[in-house]
Design a protein around this motif. Structure first.
Motif, short mmCIF file in Angstrom:
data_model
loop_
_atom_site.label_atom_id
_atom_site.label_comp_id
_atom_site.label_asym_id
_atom_site.label_seq_id
_atom_site.Cartn_x
_atom_site.Cartn_y
_atom_site.Cartn_z
N SER A 124 11.43 17.55 8.27
CA SER A 124 12.50 18.45 8.67
C SER A 124 13.20 19.10 7.48
O SER A 124 14.17 19.81 7.66
N GLY A 125 12.70 18.84 6.28
CA GLY A 125 13.21 19.53 5.11
C GLY A 125 14.26 18.78 4.33
O GLY A 125 14.76 19.29 3.34
N PHE A 126 14.62 17.55 4.73
CA PHE A 126 15.62 16.79 4.00
C PHE A 126 14.98 16.07 2.82
O PHE A 126 13.78 15.84 2.79
N THR A 127 15.80 15.70 1.87
CA THR A 127 15.33 14.92 0.74
C THR A 127 15.42 13.45 1.10
O THR A 127 16.53 12.91 1.22
N PRO A 128 14.29 12.77 1.31
CA PRO A 128 14.34 11.36 1.69
C PRO A 128 14.63 10.47 0.49
O PRO A 128 14.40 10.88 -0.65
N ASN A 161 11.41 8.14 7.16
CA ASN A 161 11.26 8.78 5.85
C ASN A 161 10.39 10.02 5.97
O ASN A 161 10.69 11.08 5.40
N TYR A 162 9.31 9.94 6.75
CA TYR A 162 8.45 11.10 6.96
C TYR A 162 9.18 12.19 7.74
O TYR A 162 9.10 13.38 7.39
N VAL A 209 0.84 -1.20 0.00
CA VAL A 209 0.00 0.00 0.00
C VAL A 209 0.87 1.25 0.00
O VAL A 209 0.61 2.21 -0.75
N LEU A 210 1.92 1.26 0.82
CA LEU A 210 2.80 2.42 0.87
C LEU A 210 3.55 2.62 -0.44
O LEU A 210 3.75 3.75 -0.90
N TYR A 211 3.97 1.53 -1.07
CA TYR A 211 4.58 1.64 -2.40
C TYR A 211 3.60 2.24 -3.39
O TYR A 211 3.94 3.12 -4.17
N ALA A 212 2.35 1.74 -3.36
CA ALA A 212 1.35 2.18 -4.33
C ALA A 212 1.07 3.66 -4.20
O ALA A 212 0.77 4.33 -5.19
N GLY A 213 1.16 4.19 -2.97
CA GLY A 213 0.89 5.59 -2.75
C GLY A 213 1.96 6.52 -3.29
O GLY A 213 1.75 7.74 -3.32
N ALA A 214 3.09 5.97 -3.72
CA ALA A 214 4.19 6.82 -4.16
C ALA A 214 3.86 7.58 -5.44
O ALA A 214 4.26 8.72 -5.61
N ILE A 264 6.99 9.68 2.63
CA ILE A 264 5.84 9.23 3.40
C ILE A 264 5.12 10.46 3.94
O ILE A 264 5.75 11.40 4.42
N SER A 265 3.79 10.48 3.85
CA SER A 265 3.02 11.64 4.28
C SER A 265 2.73 11.57 5.77
O SER A 265 2.86 10.53 6.41
#
Length: 333
Positions: free
Chosen positions: A215-219, A209-210, A163-168, A175-176
């Motif tokens: 915090s503004g980083f690129t995950p 990841n969230y 599910v988390l993959y599909a949301g990408a 991650i939201s």
């Protein structure tokens, strides 16, 4: 004698109690005879699915395929699922008042995986459906494996991961907050259970990841960040593979994040300059971010190991700890 319409055919199959391979072929002819699948035809398929019959294996191919064609391939522009379409799908699934079945989840995931863009509400619906199934012990499974209420087994971890993959595709890399909330809710509900080790890994990776994005980083991309690595089983233990990547971030602060990216092959190494600039601006946890963390971490009054790891990450990553976080940080001593 006139050939029965789709509604009549569905009613006959429900009365018979089963859907055979030949029936699935007939259903294909009905719904694809004009090279398109209508909402009415989709509703008929949901009615058949909700009857809980004995289905031939090909039914589990036809159902998500047809739903995907309705919402993704026939959309204008193609591939973009509207909020109205997402609401229709959720309405069809919830019409019978029961928890989302595995067949219905497969249809949702098929839509999310094939769509170029889809409303966040659809992915959230799927994620919460899996979480509810874990807690209740019923719902999104047709593999024959029995769900144990309140326990996250390997099968459920992989459903959550899918599910988390599909949301990408519809919301980008990170991650939201809403996804992190669901994972925290599930973690709180099963904290004393004998969960699969893969759950701890997925929880830590997804929430980290969230937090990086918050915090503004690129995950790292989801397919990298959420890949199953079996951290503790690798040579060298937790230091191996992506386990080591996330451990450096948890234990090494901003320097650890730089080191983690520097140790990865391109395209991670190529992000160095951009990462430096982002870190310089976004090192401090804001008041809103701190309020969210205080509300989520230790909500049940107990600071658990994966929550400790997340706090360590924040403590090392931020040079100025927000006062609201200090009581939690003191528990790390």
């Amino acid at each position: 004698m006139a050939k029965p319409g789709l509604e009549e055919f569905v009613a006959a199959k429900i009365a018979a109690g089963h859907v055979s391979e030949d029936d699935v072929i007939t259903l294909r002819r009905y719904i694809y005879g004009d090279m398109a699948v209508s909402l009415a035809e989709g509703a008929a398929l949901f009615k058949l699915n909700n009857a809980g019959l004995d289905y031939a294996g090909t039914w589990y191919e036809l159902f998500p395929e047809a739903v995907g064609d309705i919402l993704v391939h026939q959309a204008r522009p193609e591939g973009y699922v509207s909020q109205e379409s997402a609401d229709w799908l959720i309405g069809q699934i919830t019409a019978d008042g029961r928890i989302c079945t595995r067949t219905e989840l497969d249809a949702v995931l098929h839509v999310l995986e094939k769509a170029r863009e889809a409303p966040e509400s659809l992915e959230q619906f799927a994620l919460r459906a899996v979480a509810k199934s874990v807690i209740s012990g019923t719902g999104v499974t047709r593999s024959g494996n029995e769900l144990k209420p309140g326990v996250i087994a390997d099968g459920e971890v992989e459903l959550l991961r899918r599910v988390l993959y599909a949301g990408a595709g519809s919301r980008g890399i990170a991650i939201s907050k809403a996804e992190a909330e669901v994972l925290f809710d599930l973690n709180d509900a099963t904290i004393e259970a004998e969960n699969a080790p893969a759950w701890s890994e997925l929880f830590a990776k997804a929430v980290a990841n969230y937090l990086m994005a918050m915090s503004g980083f690129t995950p790292p991309p989801r397919e990298i960040a959420l890949a199953r690595e079996d951290w503790l089983d690798q040579p060298g233990g937790f230091d191996g593979g992506l386990g080591g990547f996330f451990k450096k971030m948890f234990g090494g602060g901003v320097g650890g994040i730089r080191e983690a990216y520097a140790d990865r092959p391109d395209p991670f190494a190529a992000r160095g300059a951009a990462m430096e600039a982002e870190i310089a601006v976004n090192e401090v946890v804001t008041e809103d971010e701190a309020a969210w963390l205080v509300n989520r971490i230790g909500r049940d009054g107990v600071l658990h190991e994966n929550e400790r790891a997340l706090l360590c990450f924040i403590r090392e990553e931020s040079p100025n700890i927000h006062p609201a976080l200090r009581p939690l940080m003191e528990k790390l001593a």
